[in-house]
Design an enzyme around this catalytic site. Structure first.
Site, mmCIF file in Angstrom:
data_model
loop_
_atom_site.group_PDB
_atom_site.id
_atom_site.type_symbol
_atom_site.label_atom_id
_atom_site.label_comp_id
_atom_site.label_asym_id
_atom_site.label_seq_id
_atom_site.Cartn_x
_atom_site.Cartn_y
_atom_site.Cartn_z
ATOM 1 N N LYS A 1 0.844 -1.200 0.000
ATOM 2 C CA LYS A 1 0.000 0.000 0.000
ATOM 3 C C LYS A 1 0.881 1.253 0.000
ATOM 4 C CE LYS A 1 -1.782 2.608 3.129
ATOM 5 N NZ LYS A 1 -1.595 3.850 2.374
ATOM 6 N N GLU B 1 9.799 0.336 10.486
ATOM 7 C CA GLU B 1 10.831 1.343 10.196
ATOM 8 C C GLU B 1 10.178 2.694 10.437
ATOM 9 O OE1 GLU B 1 13.765 0.377 9.451
ATOM 10 O OE2 GLU B 1 13.385 -1.705 8.911
ATOM 11 N N CYS C 1 13.785 9.772 7.067
ATOM 12 C CA CYS C 1 13.815 9.292 8.449
ATOM 13 C C CYS C 1 15.234 9.360 9.012
ATOM 14 C CB CYS C 1 13.297 7.869 8.488
ATOM 15 S SG CYS C 1 14.125 6.849 7.255
ATOM 16 N N GLU D 1 10.583 14.775 15.611
ATOM 17 C CA GLU D 1 10.926 14.691 14.192
ATOM 18 C C GLU D 1 10.139 15.754 13.419
ATOM 19 O OE1 GLU D 1 9.450 11.314 11.884
ATOM 20 O OE2 GLU D 1 11.462 11.107 11.068
HETATM 21 P P1 NAD Z 1 2.516 7.917 8.221
HETATM 22 O O1 NAD Z 1 2.792 7.044 9.383
HETATM 23 O O2 NAD Z 1 1.484 8.964 8.344
HETATM 24 O O3 NAD Z 1 2.093 7.052 6.959
HETATM 25 C C1 NAD Z 1 2.887 5.985 6.475
HETATM 26 C C2 NAD Z 1 2.005 5.015 5.755
HETATM 27 O O4 NAD Z 1 1.074 4.477 6.688
HETATM 28 C C3 NAD Z 1 1.155 5.623 4.632
HETATM 29 O O5 NAD Z 1 1.031 4.692 3.582
HETATM 30 C C4 NAD Z 1 -0.188 5.836 5.307
HETATM 31 O O6 NAD Z 1 -1.274 5.816 4.405
HETATM 32 C C5 NAD Z 1 -0.250 4.641 6.221
HETATM 33 N N1 NAD Z 1 -1.121 4.804 7.388
HETATM 34 C C6 NAD Z 1 -1.466 5.942 8.021
HETATM 35 N N2 NAD Z 1 -2.305 5.666 9.052
HETATM 36 C C7 NAD Z 1 -2.476 4.321 9.050
HETATM 37 C C8 NAD Z 1 -3.214 3.426 9.861
HETATM 38 N N3 NAD Z 1 -3.944 3.856 10.886
HETATM 39 N N4 NAD Z 1 -3.175 2.107 9.587
HETATM 40 C C9 NAD Z 1 -2.421 1.646 8.565
HETATM 41 N N5 NAD Z 1 -1.696 2.449 7.749
HETATM 42 C C10 NAD Z 1 -1.718 3.771 7.999
HETATM 43 O O7 NAD Z 1 3.923 8.513 7.813
HETATM 44 P P2 NAD Z 1 4.251 9.499 6.636
HETATM 45 O O8 NAD Z 1 3.900 10.863 7.076
HETATM 46 O O9 NAD Z 1 3.670 8.991 5.355
HETATM 47 O O10 NAD Z 1 5.822 9.306 6.509
HETATM 48 C C11 NAD Z 1 6.705 9.995 7.272
HETATM 49 C C12 NAD Z 1 7.194 9.136 8.414
HETATM 50 O O11 NAD Z 1 7.795 7.947 7.907
HETATM 51 C C13 NAD Z 1 8.260 9.817 9.218
HETATM 52 O O12 NAD Z 1 8.023 9.626 10.585
HETATM 53 C C14 NAD Z 1 9.520 9.105 8.799
HETATM 54 O O13 NAD Z 1 10.560 9.161 9.730
HETATM 55 C C15 NAD Z 1 9.037 7.740 8.574
HETATM 56 N N6 NAD Z 1 9.982 7.013 7.722
HETATM 57 C C16 NAD Z 1 10.729 6.025 8.295
HETATM 58 C C17 NAD Z 1 11.663 5.358 7.528
HETATM 59 C C18 NAD Z 1 12.527 4.271 8.109
HETATM 60 O O14 NAD Z 1 13.029 3.464 7.344
HETATM 61 N N7 NAD Z 1 12.706 4.198 9.402
HETATM 62 C C19 NAD Z 1 11.824 5.692 6.199
HETATM 63 C C20 NAD Z 1 11.055 6.709 5.673
HETATM 64 C C21 NAD Z 1 10.110 7.353 6.457
#
Ligand code: NAD
Length: 489
Positions: free
Chosen positions: A174, A249, A283, A383
């Site tokens: 997704k 992650e 991240c 963050e």
């Molecule tokens: P997010 O958590 O809002 O969303 C990530 C994904 O989860 C999206 O596909 C979103 O649609 C989905 N999602 C949101 N709510 C959900 C739920 N209740 N149930 C299931 N899926 C859900 O994060 P974001 O704003 O898209 O991305 C930024 C974040 O991702 C930052 O915190 C960043 O640090 C993190 N990130 C981590 C890594 C890593 O490898 N550690 C890499 C890149 C980004």
């Protein structure tokens, strides 16, 4: 540019069952790029059912054959490099120089690495009691749900799907709602490469409905999630129903330490890359600069002048060094941290606002921002996920280790020093899944990627990833079948 705009389920591009769509916006000016089908709960069910049907044959396929398909996909990514780079830049706001030079080549590299890995995952034989043979095989876990964020949507398809598919799992992935385009293009390339229907299903959807359903689904045996720490915590709860395996992650707040013996031109340049690459939406961004007090002024002179000279602009312009943030909500979030800096008594050394250029007024741009604040302030702890870096100073190795380890996160961090002994000591003391010495943000498909603490658990890349996507099976054999095994009576 031809765009894929439908869900990829069971080898076909299809509409959402109820006809739902997402409007995909260009972050440069917030104009509409296209409408993309938006998966709902029923579509997730369809995708999981397809992956479940495809699993036995995919698992039993010769591993080298699975690898061959991934290698073919890597070639197709390269053959379509220009188009993929343009779509990724259009959709995410990454400058075209980065999508061309980093995202696309790294994507091909990762698919190729795991294509080569498919037939190299071996089991073992355990030296047990005489008369018995005990061997351990690695078995794919089954149907894997994968949820990825919007910051590196193309690259993350390869990080997630590469090891899962190589190990013999089938996938429902997704992508984030705001950036679905390159993942769907990968679906097209997978069909062209010859992946059997159902092995991969790509379902852009909202997280709160479809994402949650995928994470809760009883026919999904593992959920691999990249995203925010707050959603990561929910994923753990969703997984409880069938006790699916979870890999997380999550967020980071990377400490980037510059010692007084560092080669400063390299440290300045590398630190700018650490935070401003991809507009800081990483991240592993080096979002906390920790400067030795003896070099802090000299470092900041160079760093601020570099930050002030970064060329902001349309991501499709090859001269652009920094594009817009991927969404208006992310732009608002970053600007709100500029207000918080002032409220907490901090100082903005540069940036802290949208650029003045009227040509960028409709886009999600934020200037490279450097702030000075107290280590315990929110801007040094939370963050921000934007081109926003805080600065603190230190006077001893012990002090900086404590500072570096003072947030809830532990994903990536870096240090700059020409003293090897100090570099290794501090690298060892940093509570962090990854540490870069005299460089920052290096990644390679062979090297484990992941964090500790609130940055999550599990590792992507390398052999570690293959273990994440397989379960160990221990088989005991009584070698001499004539001799009954011991049974106390
Ligand atoms: P997010 O958590 O809002 O969303 C990530 C994904 O989860 C999206 O596909 C979103 O649609 C989905 N999602 C949101 N709510 C959900 C739920 N209740 N149930 C299931 N899926 C859900 O994060 P974001 O704003 O898209 O991305 C930024 C974040 O991702 C930052 O915190 C960043 O640090 C993190 N990130 C981590 C890594 C890593 O490898 N550690 C890499 C890149 C980004």
């Amino acid at each position: 540019m031809p765009l894929q705009t439908k869900l990829f389920i069971d080898g076909e591009f299809v509409e959402a069952e109820d006809g739902s769509t997402i409007t995909v916006l260009n972050p440069h000016d917030n104009s509409e790029i296209t409408q993309v089908a938006q998966a709902q709960v029923a579509d997730i069910d369809r995708a999981v059912a397809a992956a479940k049907r495809a699993f036995p044959a995919w698992r039993d396929m010769q591993a080298a054959e699975r690898g061959r398909l991934l290698l073919r996909l890597a070639d197709l990514v390269e053959d379509n490099a220009e188009e993929l780079a343009r779509i990724e830049s259009l959709d995410t706001g990454h400058p075209i120089r980065d999508t061309t030079g980093l995202d696309v080549p790294r994507t091909a590299f990762t698919y190729r690495y795991f294509g080569g890995m498919a037939d190299k995952v071996q089991g073992s034989v355990v030296p047990v009691e005489p008369g018995f043979l005990n061997y351990v095989t690695r078995e794919p876990v089954g149907v894997v749900g994968q949820i990825i964020p919007w910051n590196f949507p193309l690259m993350f398809t390869s990080w997630k799907m590469g090891p899962a598919l190589a190990a013999g799992n089938t996938v429902v992935i997704k992508p984030a709602q705001v950036t679905p385009l390159t993942a769907l293009k990968i679906g097209e390339l997978m069909a062209e490469a010859g992946f059997p229907p159902g092995v991969v299903n790509i379902v852009p959807a909202s997280g709160r409905t479809a994402g949650q359903h995928l994470a809760e689904h009883p026919d999904v045996q593992k959920i691999a999630f990249t995203g925010s720490t707050s959603v990561g915590r929910k994923i753990v709860n969703y997984s409880a129903g069938n006790l699916k395996r979870v890999q997380l992650e999550l967020g980071g707040k990377g400490a980037n330490i510059v010692f007084d013996d560092a080669f400063l031109p390299g440290a300045i340049n590398g630190s700018a890359f650490a935070i401003f690459h991809n507009q800081g939406q990483a991240c592993i961004a080096g979002s906390r600069l920790l400067l030795h007090e003896r070099i802090a002024d000299e470092f900041l002179d160079g760093f601020l002048s570099l930050a002030g000279s970064i060329r902001l602009g349309n991501p499709l312009d090859p001269d652009t060094e920094m594009g817009p943030l991927t969404s208006t909500s992310q732009q608002k979030a970053v600007l709100s941290y500029c207000d918080i800096t002032y409220q907490e008594g901090g100082e903005i050394l540069i940036g802290g606002k949208r650029p003045d250029d009227p040509g960028l007024a409709d886009g999600n741009y934020v200037e490279p921002t450097v702030v000075r604040a107290q280590p315990e302030d929110r801007v040094c702890q939370e963050e921000v996920f934007g081109p926003f870096v805080s600065v603190n100073t230190f006077s001893s190795d012990e002090e900086v280790i404590e500072l570096a380890n003072s947030t809830e996160y532990g994903l990536g961090g870096g240090l700059w020093s020409r003293d090897l002994s100090r570099a290794h000591k501090v690298a060892g003391a940093m509570r962090s899944g990854m540490v870069w010495v005299n460089c920052y943000k290096r990644v390679n498909p062979g090297s484990p990627f992941g964090g500790v603490g609130s940055s999550g658990y599990g590792r992507e890349m390398g052999f570690e990833a293959m273990h994440e996507y397989t379960d160990a099976k221990s088989v005991w054999v009584n070698v001499d079948a004539q001799i009954p095994p011991y049974y106390p009576r």
